[in-house]
Enzyme design. Sequence first.
Site, PDB file in Angstrom:
ATOM      1  N   GLU A  51      25.768 -15.086 -32.661  1.00 47.65           N
ATOM      2  CA  GLU A  51      26.704 -15.055 -33.684  1.00 47.65           C
ATOM      3  C   GLU A  51      27.315 -16.208 -33.726  1.00 47.65           C
ATOM      4  O   GLU A  51      27.726 -16.630 -32.395  1.00 47.65           O
ATOM      5  CB  GLU A  51      27.777 -13.735 -33.386  1.00 47.65           C
ATOM      6  CG  GLU A  51      28.835 -13.668 -34.360  1.00 47.65           C
ATOM      7  CD  GLU A  51      29.654 -12.442 -34.138  1.00 47.65           C
ATOM      8  OE1 GLU A  51      29.546 -11.670 -32.899  1.00 47.65           O
ATOM      9  OE2 GLU A  51      30.774 -12.284 -34.794  1.00 47.65           O
ATOM     10  N   ARG A 276      21.798  -7.970 -19.346  1.00 49.64           N
ATOM     11  CA  ARG A 276      22.259  -9.322 -19.561  1.00 49.64           C
ATOM     12  C   ARG A 276      22.584 -10.083 -18.263  1.00 49.64           C
ATOM     13  O   ARG A 276      22.585  -9.339 -17.179  1.00 49.64           O
ATOM     14  CB  ARG A 276      23.634  -9.408 -20.277  1.00 49.64           C
ATOM     15  CG  ARG A 276      24.716  -8.331 -19.670  1.00 49.64           C
ATOM     16  CD  ARG A 276      25.980  -8.967 -20.544  1.00 49.64           C
ATOM     17  NE  ARG A 276      25.855  -8.658 -21.952  1.00 49.64           N
ATOM     18  CZ  ARG A 276      26.133  -9.430 -22.893  1.00 49.64           C
ATOM     19  NH1 ARG A 276      26.972 -10.636 -22.416  1.00 49.64           N
ATOM     20  NH2 ARG A 276      26.306  -9.127 -24.208  1.00 49.64           N
ATOM     21  N   LYS A 286      32.252 -15.118 -24.245  1.00 47.54           N
ATOM     22  CA  LYS A 286      32.615 -16.060 -25.261  1.00 47.54           C
ATOM     23  C   LYS A 286      34.006 -16.168 -25.524  1.00 47.54           C
ATOM     24  O   LYS A 286      34.559 -16.980 -25.644  1.00 47.54           O
ATOM     25  CB  LYS A 286      31.844 -15.946 -26.603  1.00 47.54           C
ATOM     26  CG  LYS A 286      30.639 -16.794 -26.554  1.00 47.54           C
ATOM     27  CD  LYS A 286      29.976 -16.803 -28.065  1.00 47.54           C
ATOM     28  CE  LYS A 286      29.040 -15.334 -28.175  1.00 47.54           C
ATOM     29  NZ  LYS A 286      28.373 -15.413 -29.721  1.00 47.54           N
TER      30      LYS A 286
END
Length: 576
Positions: A51, A276, A286
């Site tokens: 994204e 992850r 982020k």
Amino acid sequence: MNKFPENTAKQETTASSGEEAVSTNFIRSIIASDLKSGAPAKKVVTRFPPEPNGFLHIGHAKSICLNFGLAAEFGGVCNLRLDDTNPIKEESTYAEAIMEDVRWLGFDWENRLYYASDYFEQLHEFALRLIRAGKAYVDDLSPEQIREYRGTLTEPGRESPCRNRTVEENLDLFARMRAGEFPDGSRVLRAKIDMASGNLNLRDPVMYRILNAPHHRTGDVWCIYPMYDFAHGQSDSIEGVTHSICTLEFEDHRPLYDWFLDQLEIHHPRQIEFARLNLSYTVMSKRKLLELVREKHVDGWDDPRMPTLTGLRRRGYTPGAIRDFCRRIGVAKRESTVDVGLLEHCLREDLNESAPRRMAVLNPLRLVITNYPEGRNEEFEAPNHPQKSEMGTRKIPFARELYIERDDFMEDPPKKYFRLSPGREVRLRYAYIVRCDEVIRDEATGEVVELRCTYDPTSRGGAPADGRKVKGIIHWVSAAHAVSAEVRLYDRLFRKENPTGDRQEPDYRAHLNPDSLEVLTDCRVEPELGKSPQESRYQFERLGYFCVDSRDSAPANPVFNRTATLRDSWAKAGQA
Ligand code: ATP
Ligand code: MG
């Protein structure tokens, strides 16, 4: 129905010793067995779907290496798709930075650059199909009410009063949503699934919301935007992705993605979830990285202490070291934290092979050789790499006045100190043996400002004539020839192994390492280094690996970032 069986394959062993470690993983096994059984019919297609709301970090590198790596291994292709469904947080500068980082890491999406926003028309058409089939409805509940009606893990949700609107009414209201008749948040389009489902994602999830905001690619064309959960699976389907690899938090969303694909009767990628990457001494989300930037704890997304790819690059990391790291950590089904020391280890291994050696003095102390003729110069030829003659040599000027490292002199040395001290000898790397005869001090402060030494002319580049042994070897530069430089000593950004997991102090910012940057402005480096192009990496002998800063360095005023120390200084000491 999902035509694939459940992901049952277990993580296979990851060989752990040395260079040959080939990590095979459960995803590879699934793809291999799919190919054997004839599904997918054509070639493997994967995608990396960031994204564009921030810069890529080392966690993304894991996903990039995995997706591009598997595609290459199975003779397939990997797409780059920017999942740009949220106009509020996304910017084209992020999209451009993402592309640059993926390319830098060494991967090529060729002509397969896609944007979820390119599918807005198609996704809208999918939504209309679901409305017509009685599988989606426009809801007038406010966002708060929707949350409240949703229920909890232990209580079923309640149905919205709008749930049983007719198809005509839904089509009309959705058309008016698109036409911009309603303010933000006043209505949404929801999937009509099951308000009592044990999986909250299936309790009539929102598909479209009203956002009267321009999009960085579609401009003002839309004022309704698809939710990530409505866009992601269908985007994969549109692209013909065969294996949709994502992180574990999407496991609970898979039944929803399956539902959409089944209702729409379109191509059904197989979704496979993996854990992850979490790294010690690092924050990775982020949102937090953006906070660090906005609150100026760091000097931008590319600050050399950031775990972003652009930060690691500016720090001096090589793409090869990062790829090697991603290969070694493997892929698993269970969350874990990888020691950042492993990343640094991969970097050292790479740079030890590839970085040319140079001499640099970070804290200079003047050394004058009193028996060396004034005005005389010589040059020593030094190898660029001790084991790799193919890397060539360079010339290092030598003269009567030199600089050595302040740390390499001690007035009152302990027994095992083999560097310079009054009356003792030391070898100047590649040059001569010198003896310290006299120490000159600043009269006011008492600080040592100069060493007066004599050299042994018979020791040029080798043993002296009388064969005596001198243990210590130190680095140096010629005062007249050296180039002044700034050196930035970077260290880990956090003191705590798990900056976000401290119960007493949950604010990760409290765990920032106050000593993560030390700037030295009076360094002297050998003349060769004055010509170094930005981003070039070196080993400064005895000091560590350094890289020419890509932002602030200029030929007349070079700036070097410390990439890594020669050894892991945190391995023992770091348990703060
Ligand atoms: P963050 O949580 O840091 O904001 P994100 O998951 O929201 O990251 P995306 O841009 O959606 O960021 O991620 C793009 C791809 O990278 C996704 O497929 C995601 O699963 C993967 N990814 C993100 N973070 C990691 C990580 N730490 N380890 C492995 N893969 C990751
Ligand atoms: Mg995400």
